[in-house]
Design a protein around this motif. Structure first.
Motif, PDB file in Angstrom:
ATOM      1  N   ILE A 196       0.845  -1.199   0.000  1.00  0.00           N
ATOM      2  CA  ILE A 196       0.000   0.000   0.000  1.00  0.00           C
ATOM      3  C   ILE A 196       0.876   1.243   0.000  1.00  0.00           C
ATOM      4  CG2 ILE A 196      -1.680   1.324   1.350  1.00  0.00           C
ATOM      5  CD1 ILE A 196      -2.801  -1.294   2.364  1.00  0.00           C
ATOM      6  N   PRO A 197       0.653   2.180  -0.911  1.00  0.00           N
ATOM      7  CA  PRO A 197       1.464   3.417  -0.911  1.00  0.00           C
ATOM      8  C   PRO A 197       1.104   4.305   0.268  1.00  0.00           C
ATOM      9  CG  PRO A 197      -0.251   3.530  -2.588  1.00  0.00           C
ATOM     10  CD  PRO A 197      -0.303   2.141  -2.028  1.00  0.00           C
ATOM     11  N   ILE A 198       2.132   4.867   0.872  1.00  0.00           N
ATOM     12  CA  ILE A 198       1.936   5.724   2.032  1.00  0.00           C
ATOM     13  C   ILE A 198       2.923   6.872   1.971  1.00  0.00           C
ATOM     14  CG2 ILE A 198       3.501   4.423   3.511  1.00  0.00           C
ATOM     15  CD1 ILE A 198       1.622   4.941   5.834  1.00  0.00           C
ATOM     16  N   ARG A 199       2.533   8.003   2.529  1.00  0.00           N
ATOM     17  CA  ARG A 199       3.398   9.189   2.512  1.00  0.00           C
ATOM     18  C   ARG A 199       4.525   9.016   3.521  1.00  0.00           C
ATOM     19  NH1 ARG A 199       1.642  14.457   1.178  1.00  0.00           N
ATOM     20  NH2 ARG A 199       3.445  15.701   0.556  1.00  0.00           N
ATOM     21  N   GLN A 200       5.747   9.158   3.059  1.00  0.00           N
ATOM     22  CA  GLN A 200       6.893   9.054   3.961  1.00  0.00           C
ATOM     23  C   GLN A 200       7.011  10.339   4.784  1.00  0.00           C
ATOM     24  OE1 GLN A 200      10.573   8.309   1.975  1.00  0.00           O
ATOM     25  NE2 GLN A 200      11.536   7.381   3.754  1.00  0.00           N
ATOM     26  N   THR A 201       7.208  10.201   6.084  1.00  0.00           N
ATOM     27  CA  THR A 201       7.284  11.355   6.974  1.00  0.00           C
ATOM     28  C   THR A 201       8.480  11.220   7.908  1.00  0.00           C
ATOM     29  OG1 THR A 201       5.821  10.297   8.595  1.00  0.00           O
ATOM     30  CG2 THR A 201       4.783  11.714   6.933  1.00  0.00           C
ATOM     31  N   ALA A 202       8.846  12.347   8.502  1.00  0.00           N
ATOM     32  CA  ALA A 202       9.931  12.380   9.494  1.00  0.00           C
ATOM     33  C   ALA A 202       9.639  13.499  10.475  1.00  0.00           C
ATOM     34  CB  ALA A 202      11.286  12.590   8.822  1.00  0.00           C
ATOM     35  N   LEU A 203      10.072  13.322  11.699  1.00  0.00           N
ATOM     36  CA  LEU A 203       9.909  14.323  12.751  1.00  0.00           C
ATOM     37  C   LEU A 203      11.267  14.902  13.109  1.00  0.00           C
ATOM     38  CD1 LEU A 203       7.381  12.490  15.111  1.00  0.00           C
ATOM     39  CD2 LEU A 203       6.871  14.184  13.354  1.00  0.00           C
TER      40      LEU A 203
END
Length: 447
Positions: A196-203
């Protein structure tokens, strides 16, 4: 015949055997009861309880043993023998007597029977009516039991079969055991979820800064004498910011002023004598040059005196650390002392750790959750990123990112801190979950 029936009157009541079976809460506990409780009636050498498991008969309990050793020679032979006897047991619905002399056992099994078992075994199949068999009881006896004893025990077999079926059904209801088809379907479902495609994120930690901030540095070498604005104070154009100590420069200026006066006096005297003495004419040029040199030195010192007072080149907010960190501190030319920021152009300064770095294109979306206003995040986009990571004050190698702030900026006060959430490109869920473990594995293994 009477000797065969006599044990019935000398043993515990058969109803007690049934009650004990009904009180068991597991199949293993019931197997222990079946393997041991009938010894006062049958006087067997050994009893074995085996359960059907697909094409196998698995040993559950052996009388006199708390826990059989799985790799013992006897148990290995026992498993092979039960497997060989299974065709004789599958079709049986009543207890049957199997004599060694009547069975064409293979050599190894026949040799083990002679060593460990008597001439025959009495096998009792356990199953509910019109249902597949649950298991089998194997009693090692020298001769089959008396017919009347077999009839008396028929109720015990029925009770044990009922209890076994009930306990097995309850066990299956509490512990679902998936088959191969379920496992394959689960594997396909997991693989589909990981794709499933998902938005890559970082904090990353972030701070509100000004997009247009001018550095105010020391104009000359000196010592900071006074800071004339407080941290985060709003100042107007040409307002005094800080002052350097001018004691040395003022003393130097006074000395040079006197040297200029002396040089002027010598030049005047020599000019008057030049009309009468030709030698004075040759000294006149030298004295003029000396007088000009002293005036130039005085002008340079006076210019430096003016630069000891630093003024704001424009209106803004003075940003620097505690004034006590600067008072009396020697500074060199160009050393940054403070920043003059424009509060009307807030931005985000983000310190993205190298371990959390993701692919960020220019214009990537950013949300800043301020510690002071956690329910009102600020939105923006990446404006610039640093080429090389640098060690922060916390000792962490991080990339410096600058992002604009879009939308309402009433909460974007300079100096506020918070956590920025960076949004990268879309990747699969599997890559999102295993990116950092794979990176750590590659760093550890060197692959």
């Amino acid at each position: 015949m009477n000797d065969r029936i006599a044990p019935l009157t000398a043993t515990p009541d058969l109803l007690a055997l049934r009650d004990r079976a009904l009180a068991e809460t597991s199949v293993n506990g019931l197997a222990f009861v079946m393997a041991n409780d009938l010894y006062p009636l049958l006087h067997f050498r050994q009893a074995v309880v085996a359960a059907y498991a697909g094409q196998r008969l698995n040993t559950l309990c052996i009388s006199g043993l708390a826990k059989p050793t799985e790799d013992s020679p006897y148990l290995i032979w026992l498993q092979s023998t039960l497997h060989w006897l299974r065709p004789h047991l599958d079709s049986a619905r009543e207890p049957i007597w199997l004599a060694r002399a009547e069975l064409a056992l293979p050599g190894a099994l026949a040799e083990g029977w002679r060593d460990w078992w008597p001439a025959g075994v009495w096998c009792v199949p356990l199953a509910k009516a019109d249902q597949p068999p649950l298991g089998v009881l194997v009693f090692q006896l020298d001769a089959p039991p008396d017919e009347r004893l077999q009839q008396a025990l028929a109720g015990v077999w029925a009770t044990w079969s009922y209890c076994w079926a009930a306990l097995q059904k309850r066990h299956k209801s509490h512990f679902w055991q998936p088959g191969r088809r379920h496992a394959a379907l689960a594997a396909v479902a997991v693989a589909a979820l990981l794709c499933i495609p998902i938005r890559q994120t970082a904090l990353a930690p972030a701070e509100v800064v000004s997009l247009d901030a001018q550095i105010i540095s020391a104009p000359i070498d000196g010592v900071v004498a006074a800071l004339q604005v407080r941290p985060h104070e709003v100042v107007a154009a040409n307002a005094a910011l800080f002052r350097l100590d001018d004691t040395t420069l003022r003393s130097r200026a006074e000395v040079l002023a006197k040297e200029v006066a002396v040089a002027d006096a010598e030049l005047g005297t020599t000019s008057q004598r030049a009309f009468d003495h030709s030698q004075s004419m040759s000294e006149l040029s030298l004295l003029k040059g000396r007088a000009l040199q002293r005036r130039a030195e005085l002008a340079a010192v006076e210019a430096q005196l003016k630069r000891t007072q630093v003024l704001a080149p424009r209106a803004g907010v003075a940003i620097y650390s505690d004034p006590n960190d600067w008072l009396g501190k020697p500074v060199v030319t160009g050393e940054r002392i403070m920043q003059l920021a424009d509060p009307a152009q807030p931005a985000m300064r983000i310190q993205l750790a190298v371990s959390d770095a993701i692919t960020l294109a220019p214009g990537a979306e950013v949300k800043l959750f301020l510690s002071a206003f956690p329910l009102s995040p600020l939105s923006g986009r990446i404006k610039e990123t640093s080429y090389q990571a640098k060690v922060t004050d916390d000792g962490i190698a991080a990339y410096r990112l600058l992002a604009t702030i879009e939308g309402p900026t009433e909460n974007a006060r300079l100096g506020l801190h918070g956590t920025a959430k960076l949004y990268g490109e879309r990747v699969s869920l599997g890559y999102y979950l295993f990116r950092r473990p794979l990176s750590a594995l590659r760093a550890w293994s060197g692959l």
